[in-house]
Each structure stands twice: as C-alpha cells, then as structure tokens.
Design a protein around this motif. Sequence first.
Motif, PDB file in Angstrom:
ATOM      1  N   LEU A   1     -68.910 -57.902  22.434  1.00  0.00           N
ATOM      2  CA  LEU A   1     -69.023 -56.724  22.727  1.00  0.00           C
ATOM      3  C   LEU A   1     -70.349 -56.344  21.670  1.00  0.00           C
ATOM      4  O   LEU A   1     -71.145 -55.780  21.997  1.00  0.00           O
ATOM      5  CB  LEU A   1     -67.948 -55.744  23.202  1.00  0.00           C
ATOM      6  CG  LEU A   1     -67.206 -56.056  24.291  1.00  0.00           C
ATOM      7  CD1 LEU A   1     -66.328 -55.151  24.426  1.00  0.00           C
ATOM      8  CD2 LEU A   1     -68.280 -55.950  25.627  1.00  0.00           C
ATOM      9  N   HIS A   2     -69.756 -56.348  20.503  1.00  0.00           N
ATOM     10  CA  HIS A   2     -70.578 -56.118  19.220  1.00  0.00           C
ATOM     11  C   HIS A   2     -72.135 -56.744  19.346  1.00  0.00           C
ATOM     12  O   HIS A   2     -72.989 -56.041  19.088  1.00  0.00           O
ATOM     13  CB  HIS A   2     -69.882 -55.949  18.105  1.00  0.00           C
ATOM     14  CG  HIS A   2     -70.578 -55.962  16.746  1.00  0.00           C
ATOM     15  ND1 HIS A   2     -70.586 -54.700  16.616  1.00  0.00           N
ATOM     16  CD2 HIS A   2     -71.426 -56.555  15.793  1.00  0.00           C
ATOM     17  CE1 HIS A   2     -71.460 -54.493  15.212  1.00  0.00           C
ATOM     18  NE2 HIS A   2     -71.870 -55.469  14.848  1.00  0.00           N
ATOM     19  N   LEU A   3     -72.095 -58.025  19.598  1.00  0.00           N
ATOM     20  CA  LEU A   3     -73.032 -58.757  19.649  1.00  0.00           C
ATOM     21  C   LEU A   3     -74.164 -58.246  20.625  1.00  0.00           C
ATOM     22  O   LEU A   3     -75.428 -58.381  20.709  1.00  0.00           O
ATOM     23  CB  LEU A   3     -72.635 -60.288  19.934  1.00  0.00           C
ATOM     24  CG  LEU A   3     -72.271 -61.157  18.614  1.00  0.00           C
ATOM     25  CD1 LEU A   3     -72.048 -62.252  19.230  1.00  0.00           C
ATOM     26  CD2 LEU A   3     -73.281 -61.248  17.551  1.00  0.00           C
ATOM     27  N   GLY A   4     -73.408 -57.829  21.735  1.00  0.00           N
ATOM     28  CA  GLY A   4     -74.200 -57.181  22.816  1.00  0.00           C
ATOM     29  C   GLY A   4     -74.693 -55.628  22.841  1.00  0.00           C
ATOM     30  O   GLY A   4     -75.239 -55.348  23.632  1.00  0.00           O
ATOM     31  N   GLY A   5     -74.250 -55.174  21.702  1.00  0.00           N
ATOM     32  CA  GLY A   5     -74.891 -53.893  21.192  1.00  0.00           C
ATOM     33  C   GLY A   5     -73.912 -52.770  21.529  1.00  0.00           C
ATOM     34  O   GLY A   5     -74.378 -51.446  21.279  1.00  0.00           O
TER      35      GLY A   5
END
Length: 220
Positions: free
Chosen positions: A214-218
């Motif tokens: 989720l963090h990688l997805g912004g």
Amino acid sequence: MNDIDGFIRGLAIWAIPVLFAITVHEVAHGWVAWKRGDPTAMLMGRLTLNPLKHVDPFGTILLPGMLLLLHSPFLFGYAKPVPVNFAGLRDPKRDMVLVALAGPLANVLMAFIWTFVLWLGAHLPGPLAYLSEPMQLMGQAGILINVVLFLFNLIPIPPLDGGRVAVGLLPAGPSMALSRVEPYGFLILIVLLFTGVLWTVLGPAFVVVRGLFLHLGGMP
C-alpha cells in the motif's frame, strides 16, 4: 436495497482481483511443472488465463459470494488445483519445490501489478478522474487477496504450497513424516482458523506485507 447495492459494488471491486489471483496462481504451478518435464496441466488445457478452466464451484463461486453477503472486509477463494505428476518431473524432489513456490511467487508479482493500478488510480488526469476511485479500490483489493494467498500458501502444512516446499527440502525421514499429514491438512487448517491460531501467526506478517505494498502504491 442497500444490501443488494453493497453486494453488487463489492462484486464489481473484488471479482477481477480474486479471479486473476487464483487463476494465475494455478497456471504458475502448471507452467513450471511443464518446464520441469511434466506436461499434465498443459495437456489438460489448464495453462490458460481463462478463469472458467480453473473454477471450483465452492472455492471460486460460493465461498467468495458468501463472504460478500456476510460483509466480510475481504474476500478469499481458490481454484481447482492444477494436476501435477511429480513422478514426471526431471528431479522430483527438487522440482516439487520449484512447482510449489511458483504459485505464491505469482501472487507476489500480481500484488506489484495491483500496486501499480492503485498508484495509477491516484494519478489519473482530469478526463479520466472518474476512474480514480474504482481503480484505487480494485488495487487495494488486488493487493489484499494476493498477500493473503501468498502468506496462506506458505504455511508448511501439506497440501499447501509451503507444505510441499518443506517436504521437498527436509531430509528423507522428516519429509516422509510430513507428507503423511496431507490427508488431514485441510482439517488442521480449519481447526487453526476457528481457534484463532492462524490469524495469530499470519496476522502480523499480513499487516506488514500489505502495508508495504500500500505504501508503494502511494497510500499513507
């Protein structure tokens, strides 16, 4: 009416991520088996991304449908296992590990793809902004189902992939002992699920891995 609307909305968000998660998982098993010498899945027409070839009436239709009706925060499902003739593999013990790992690793790859969908949904230009919310919701759903399948299948209990990996890596004695657990594997998993042990073990890893995607997805 709200329940019906919620069901339809949930189905629209979850259907594609769930179908692709379980389909690609099984195709990955069959493809690696084929490359390692066993053409069973290929000959049976299972090396296809057509979900209809992999549908299990309960695991692909009834189980996700019941979870939707029960307003579960996420869906879970499974497809018909791809047939693998381990005796037909070039190096059965080693190749069984490779075949087993292919499914969970395919789920990791799909989690990255859905992470990109999530990110893209948040960066659509004005004319396409109406797609932003559904893409982000579908991206989150895709990440969740693939992380669940990845972690769940790594549990070292046959017939799960983690169990087959353990059987392939352990010395002969422990390997044989663990392989004898397979007929009771799903019963053991059901007990672990309903006693809460399964979530106690997998929960922290799920939170961390899902959070990373989720963090990688912004998402914060």
